[in-house]
Write an enzyme that holds these catalytic residues in place. Structure first.
Site, PDB file in Angstrom:
ATOM      1  N   GLU A  77      -0.976  37.334 -25.815  1.00  0.00           N
ATOM      2  CA  GLU A  77      -1.489  35.953 -26.737  1.00  0.00           C
ATOM      3  C   GLU A  77      -3.012  36.354 -27.372  1.00  0.00           C
ATOM      4  O   GLU A  77      -2.313  37.471 -27.561  1.00  0.00           O
ATOM      5  CB  GLU A  77      -1.757  34.973 -25.350  1.00  0.00           C
ATOM      6  CG  GLU A  77      -1.126  34.772 -24.239  1.00  0.00           C
ATOM      7  CD  GLU A  77      -1.781  33.297 -23.432  1.00  0.00           C
ATOM      8  OE1 GLU A  77      -2.685  32.923 -23.977  1.00  0.00           O
ATOM      9  OE2 GLU A  77      -1.051  32.960 -22.127  1.00  0.00           O
TER      10      GLU A  77
ATOM     11  N   LYS B 143      -2.592  31.673 -11.696  1.00  0.00           N
ATOM     12  CA  LYS B 143      -3.482  31.764 -13.450  1.00  0.00           C
ATOM     13  C   LYS B 143      -4.652  32.140 -13.415  1.00  0.00           C
ATOM     14  O   LYS B 143      -5.017  32.957 -14.476  1.00  0.00           O
ATOM     15  CB  LYS B 143      -3.127  30.536 -14.248  1.00  0.00           C
ATOM     16  CG  LYS B 143      -1.783  30.288 -14.682  1.00  0.00           C
ATOM     17  CD  LYS B 143      -1.150  31.626 -15.450  1.00  0.00           C
ATOM     18  CE  LYS B 143      -1.843  31.558 -16.936  1.00  0.00           C
ATOM     19  NZ  LYS B 143      -0.967  32.833 -17.338  1.00  0.00           N
TER      20      LYS B 143
ATOM     21  N   THR C 209      -8.115  36.930 -16.947  1.00  0.00           N
ATOM     22  CA  THR C 209      -7.741  36.643 -18.572  1.00  0.00           C
ATOM     23  C   THR C 209      -8.210  37.925 -18.514  1.00  0.00           C
ATOM     24  O   THR C 209      -9.729  38.074 -18.878  1.00  0.00           O
ATOM     25  CB  THR C 209      -7.487  35.985 -18.919  1.00  0.00           C
ATOM     26  OG1 THR C 209      -6.699  34.388 -18.525  1.00  0.00           O
ATOM     27  CG2 THR C 209      -7.597  36.025 -20.176  1.00  0.00           C
TER      28      THR C 209
ATOM     29  N   ARG D 159       3.920  35.028 -11.226  1.00  0.00           N
ATOM     30  CA  ARG D 159       5.338  34.056 -11.144  1.00  0.00           C
ATOM     31  C   ARG D 159       4.832  33.125  -9.722  1.00  0.00           C
ATOM     32  O   ARG D 159       5.149  31.452  -9.633  1.00  0.00           O
ATOM     33  CB  ARG D 159       5.988  34.592 -12.005  1.00  0.00           C
ATOM     34  CG  ARG D 159       5.873  35.416 -13.163  1.00  0.00           C
ATOM     35  CD  ARG D 159       5.181  33.759 -14.440  1.00  0.00           C
ATOM     36  NE  ARG D 159       5.583  34.474 -15.490  1.00  0.00           N
ATOM     37  CZ  ARG D 159       4.980  34.448 -17.075  1.00  0.00           C
ATOM     38  NH1 ARG D 159       4.661  32.708 -16.449  1.00  0.00           N
ATOM     39  NH2 ARG D 159       4.344  34.698 -17.783  1.00  0.00           N
TER      40      ARG D 159
ATOM     41  N   HIS E 273       8.938  30.907 -26.712  1.00  0.00           N
ATOM     42  CA  HIS E 273       8.573  31.839 -24.869  1.00  0.00           C
ATOM     43  C   HIS E 273       8.907  30.127 -24.208  1.00  0.00           C
ATOM     44  O   HIS E 273       9.579  30.476 -23.157  1.00  0.00           O
ATOM     45  CB  HIS E 273       7.207  31.740 -25.290  1.00  0.00           C
ATOM     46  CG  HIS E 273       6.619  31.760 -23.717  1.00  0.00           C
ATOM     47  ND1 HIS E 273       6.880  33.077 -22.772  1.00  0.00           N
ATOM     48  CD2 HIS E 273       6.457  30.745 -23.315  1.00  0.00           C
ATOM     49  CE1 HIS E 273       5.994  32.638 -21.646  1.00  0.00           C
ATOM     50  NE2 HIS E 273       5.788  31.558 -21.613  1.00  0.00           N
TER      51      HIS E 273
ATOM     52  N   GLN F 257       2.454  31.217  -9.062  1.00  0.00           N
ATOM     53  CA  GLN F 257       2.499  29.740 -10.189  1.00  0.00           C
ATOM     54  C   GLN F 257       4.099  28.712  -9.589  1.00  0.00           C
ATOM     55  O   GLN F 257       3.850  27.680  -9.775  1.00  0.00           O
ATOM     56  CB  GLN F 257       2.734  30.069 -11.398  1.00  0.00           C
ATOM     57  CG  GLN F 257       2.798  28.788 -12.459  1.00  0.00           C
ATOM     58  CD  GLN F 257       2.632  29.635 -13.846  1.00  0.00           C
ATOM     59  OE1 GLN F 257       2.423  30.626 -13.680  1.00  0.00           O
ATOM     60  NE2 GLN F 257       2.525  28.456 -14.375  1.00  0.00           N
TER      61      GLN F 257
ATOM     62  N   ASP G  91      -3.437  37.375 -19.918  1.00  0.00           N
ATOM     63  CA  ASP G  91      -3.328  36.377 -19.650  1.00  0.00           C
ATOM     64  C   ASP G  91      -2.463  36.580 -18.444  1.00  0.00           C
ATOM     65  O   ASP G  91      -1.753  35.545 -18.204  1.00  0.00           O
ATOM     66  CB  ASP G  91      -2.732  34.652 -20.352  1.00  0.00           C
ATOM     67  CG  ASP G  91      -3.758  33.619 -19.523  1.00  0.00           C
ATOM     68  OD1 ASP G  91      -4.951  33.917 -18.871  1.00  0.00           O
ATOM     69  OD2 ASP G  91      -3.400  32.451 -19.857  1.00  0.00           O
TER      70      ASP G  91
ATOM     71  N   THR H 223       1.631  32.320 -24.241  1.00  0.00           N
ATOM     72  CA  THR H 223       2.786  33.957 -24.752  1.00  0.00           C
ATOM     73  C   THR H 223       3.259  33.409 -25.795  1.00  0.00           C
ATOM     74  O   THR H 223       4.325  32.682 -26.234  1.00  0.00           O
ATOM     75  CB  THR H 223       3.621  33.817 -23.307  1.00  0.00           C
ATOM     76  OG1 THR H 223       3.338  33.964 -22.410  1.00  0.00           O
ATOM     77  CG2 THR H 223       4.348  35.157 -23.942  1.00  0.00           C
TER      78      THR H 223
ATOM     79  N   GLU I 285      10.559  36.863 -19.315  1.00  0.00           N
ATOM     80  CA  GLU I 285      11.330  36.635 -20.425  1.00  0.00           C
ATOM     81  C   GLU I 285      12.240  38.363 -20.526  1.00  0.00           C
ATOM     82  O   GLU I 285      13.379  38.059 -20.396  1.00  0.00           O
ATOM     83  CB  GLU I 285      11.075  36.509 -21.621  1.00  0.00           C
ATOM     84  CG  GLU I 285       9.742  35.259 -21.619  1.00  0.00           C
ATOM     85  CD  GLU I 285       9.201  34.587 -22.807  1.00  0.00           C
ATOM     86  OE1 GLU I 285      10.561  34.823 -24.175  1.00  0.00           O
ATOM     87  OE2 GLU I 285       8.020  35.636 -23.050  1.00  0.00           O
TER      88      GLU I 285
ATOM     89  N   ASP J 208      -5.818  26.883 -22.661  1.00  0.00           N
ATOM     90  CA  ASP J 208      -4.839  27.750 -22.240  1.00  0.00           C
ATOM     91  C   ASP J 208      -3.481  27.130 -23.431  1.00  0.00           C
ATOM     92  O   ASP J 208      -2.907  25.673 -22.521  1.00  0.00           O
ATOM     93  CB  ASP J 208      -4.412  28.589 -21.374  1.00  0.00           C
ATOM     94  CG  ASP J 208      -3.421  30.016 -22.049  1.00  0.00           C
ATOM     95  OD1 ASP J 208      -3.466  30.542 -22.662  1.00  0.00           O
ATOM     96  OD2 ASP J 208      -2.211  30.052 -20.730  1.00  0.00           O
TER      97      ASP J 208
ATOM     98  N   GLU K  41       0.852  37.925 -20.042  1.00  0.00           N
ATOM     99  CA  GLU K  41       1.135  37.380 -21.275  1.00  0.00           C
ATOM    100  C   GLU K  41       0.240  37.721 -22.463  1.00  0.00           C
ATOM    101  O   GLU K  41      -0.333  37.837 -22.266  1.00  0.00           O
ATOM    102  CB  GLU K  41       0.721  35.958 -20.767  1.00  0.00           C
ATOM    103  CG  GLU K  41       2.072  35.387 -19.501  1.00  0.00           C
ATOM    104  CD  GLU K  41       1.146  34.339 -19.176  1.00  0.00           C
ATOM    105  OE1 GLU K  41       2.339  33.622 -18.628  1.00  0.00           O
ATOM    106  OE2 GLU K  41       0.476  33.378 -19.736  1.00  0.00           O
TER     107      GLU K  41
ATOM    108  N   TYR L  25       0.525  26.403 -24.662  1.00  0.00           N
ATOM    109  CA  TYR L  25       1.622  26.524 -25.110  1.00  0.00           C
ATOM    110  C   TYR L  25       2.601  26.452 -26.310  1.00  0.00           C
ATOM    111  O   TYR L  25       2.942  26.019 -26.457  1.00  0.00           O
ATOM    112  CB  TYR L  25       2.184  25.727 -23.940  1.00  0.00           C
ATOM    113  CG  TYR L  25       3.657  26.375 -23.240  1.00  0.00           C
ATOM    114  CD1 TYR L  25       4.042  27.846 -23.090  1.00  0.00           C
ATOM    115  CD2 TYR L  25       4.895  25.374 -23.250  1.00  0.00           C
ATOM    116  CE1 TYR L  25       4.866  27.573 -21.596  1.00  0.00           C
ATOM    117  CE2 TYR L  25       5.977  25.432 -22.010  1.00  0.00           C
ATOM    118  CZ  TYR L  25       5.926  26.850 -21.577  1.00  0.00           C
ATOM    119  OH  TYR L  25       7.134  27.065 -21.386  1.00  0.00           O
TER     120      TYR L  25
END
Length: 446
Positions: free
Chosen positions: A230, A282, A286, A266, A162, A269, A262, A378, A392, A155, A228, A157
């Protein structure tokens, strides 16, 4: 590049040369009826793995309109001209890995044959009632499977918006991006065991949480469950251990794309990620869409990527025209409410391209294999409506999303459904991905 003049397949290119008629993708039609807003016209032909009925052996097909064209039947009928396809018989298998491993020449040859067989002026399948009966299935009647046996999952970023939003929330605007972010596609090695196909229910994860102002963690269900938005690409032909994939040849190793949700816990994490990054927050699930859209189908929508803020190191300085113009949407159906759109984004919002992601992944000699999945991270855009996560959209839970009937959300509750979709719009047709859907169920924790 003038995308309006892109020819869909070499067969049509050859005919155009001999007839002095320019063939554009929109001119190609199928004898299969396809609605104007269908994600699956003849210009797309995404690959998927399906069972035509319960407990039947899975096999490979392509989506065309509301139907699945069974490539195992085409293969059995001897309709593929390619000698390697005839010998290896990749479409009678329960996953796409073998076909993925055969490389770009074979992928293009297969696509040419499939497109030709489905044309409105080609009689081979159109006029054979018995063959049509065996080769076509209603999409609503089949059971879609994961398209590949996924050996490894990475994964990234790769959306600057984001990364900036998340960094601003937790470190402040002046330190939003970490020092390495503009120099390389940041990523982490995930897990493949909990990647599931669209339609699979998702159980709320449990784990260690650190309540606000608490000194010690507690165990319990995630309270800040998120999606997320993606996209991911499947590796086709891999590389040998110790041999990097050059950035300008990376596209030769990318078989196709899927939508990716994904899911993210939060609060789990936040407590666990120091110092090694995401783990239990995570790896619980998925979701991916079942149809793999090839780079050939997306070729008319290839664009220049964003101008880099800093010149990357030489191994990442490939051609910038490896971005794709695909509109993305997230729809959320709160329990007891109506589905509403909560996010609109586009794959052009990726700062780092797929080619750069793959080149960076292998620059140290890491070998990748057919069926490996690599997700973008994301994909958020410049405005709130373009944000690709609830973290967000709710700005860390401080701004509620409003739904009809007075329903509000900051993060996902049990019974909520999330549906992601995406498509590129051509001249009179769409190249779409279908849906990636998941329903949140109560925790299955201890």
């Amino acid at each position: 590049m003038d995308s309006s003049k892109t020819v869909a397949c070499p067969i049509e290119a050859e005919r155009a040369l001999t007839s002095n008629v320019e063939i554009t993708p929109s001119m190609i039609k199928s004898f299969v009826e396809v609605a104007p807003e269908s994600h699956f016209p003849i210009q797309n032909l995404p690959y998927g793995v399906f069972r035509p009925r319960p407990r039947a052996a899975p096999r490979i097909g392509v989506a065309i309109g509301d139907l699945v064209f069974d490539l195992s039947v085409v293969e059995e009928a001897g309709l593929f001209d390619d000698r390697e396809i005839r010998t290896e018989r990749p479409f009678s298998r329960g996953e796409l890995n073998k076909f993925m491993s055969m490389g770009r020449r074979v992928w293009m040859s297969a696509r040419d044959t499939i497109s030709h067989l489905l044309r409105d002026d080609e009689r081979t399948v159109r006029d054979d009632a018995e063959l049509r009966k065996r080769a076509f299935h209603e999409q609503r009647d089949v059971e879609m499977q994961l398209p590949a046996a996924i050996g490894d999952y990475t994964d990234f970023y790769s959306s600057k918006e984001h990364a900036t939003n998340v960094g601003t929330m937790f470190r402040g605007k002046e330190n939003a991006l970490q020092p390495n972010w503009l120099h390389m596609p940041v990523g982490y090695h995930g897990r493949s065991s909990s990647i599931v196909v669209s339609g699979t229910d998702i159980r709320r994860p449990s784990g260690q949480l650190l309540p606000d102002a608490a000194r010690n963690p507690v165990y319990g269900p995630c309270r800040l469950l998120d999606f997320e938005l993606e996209v991911g690409f499947f590796v086709g032909a891999g590389n040998e251990l110790g041999v990097p994939i050059p950035v300008d040849r990376a596209h030769e190793h990318i078989f196709g794309l899927v939508l990716v949700n994904d899911w993210s816990a939060r609060d789990i994490q936040k407590w666990e990620y120091v110092p090694l990054g995401p783990f239990l927050g995570k790896n619980f699930a998925t979701t991916i869409s079942p149809w793999v859209v090839t780079l050939d189908a997306l070729e008319p929508f290839r664009r220049q990527g964003p101008e880099p803020d800093l010149a990357p190191l030489p191994y990442l300085r490939g051609s910038r025209d490896m971005a794709y113009d695909v509109d993305l949407e997230v729809w959320l159906r709160p329990e007891g409410g109506a589905e509403q759109i909560v996010s609109r984004s586009n794959t052009l919002n990726l700062y780092w391209s797929m080619s750069q992601q793959l080149a960076h992944h292998t620059v140290n000699g890491c070998n990748v294999r057919p069926g490996d999945l690599m997700a973008s991270g994301t994909i958020s855009g410049p405005s709130r409506e373009n944000y690709g996560s609830l973290l967000e959209l709710s700005w860390k839970g401080t701004q509620s999303l409003k739904f009809d009937g007075g329903i509000e959300r900051t993060f996902l509750l049990d019974g909520d459904g999330v549906r992601m979709t995406g498509s590129a719009r051509g001249d009179g047709y769409l190249v779409g991905f279908g849906d990636a859907y998941g329903l949140v169920l109560p925790t299955g924790g201890l």
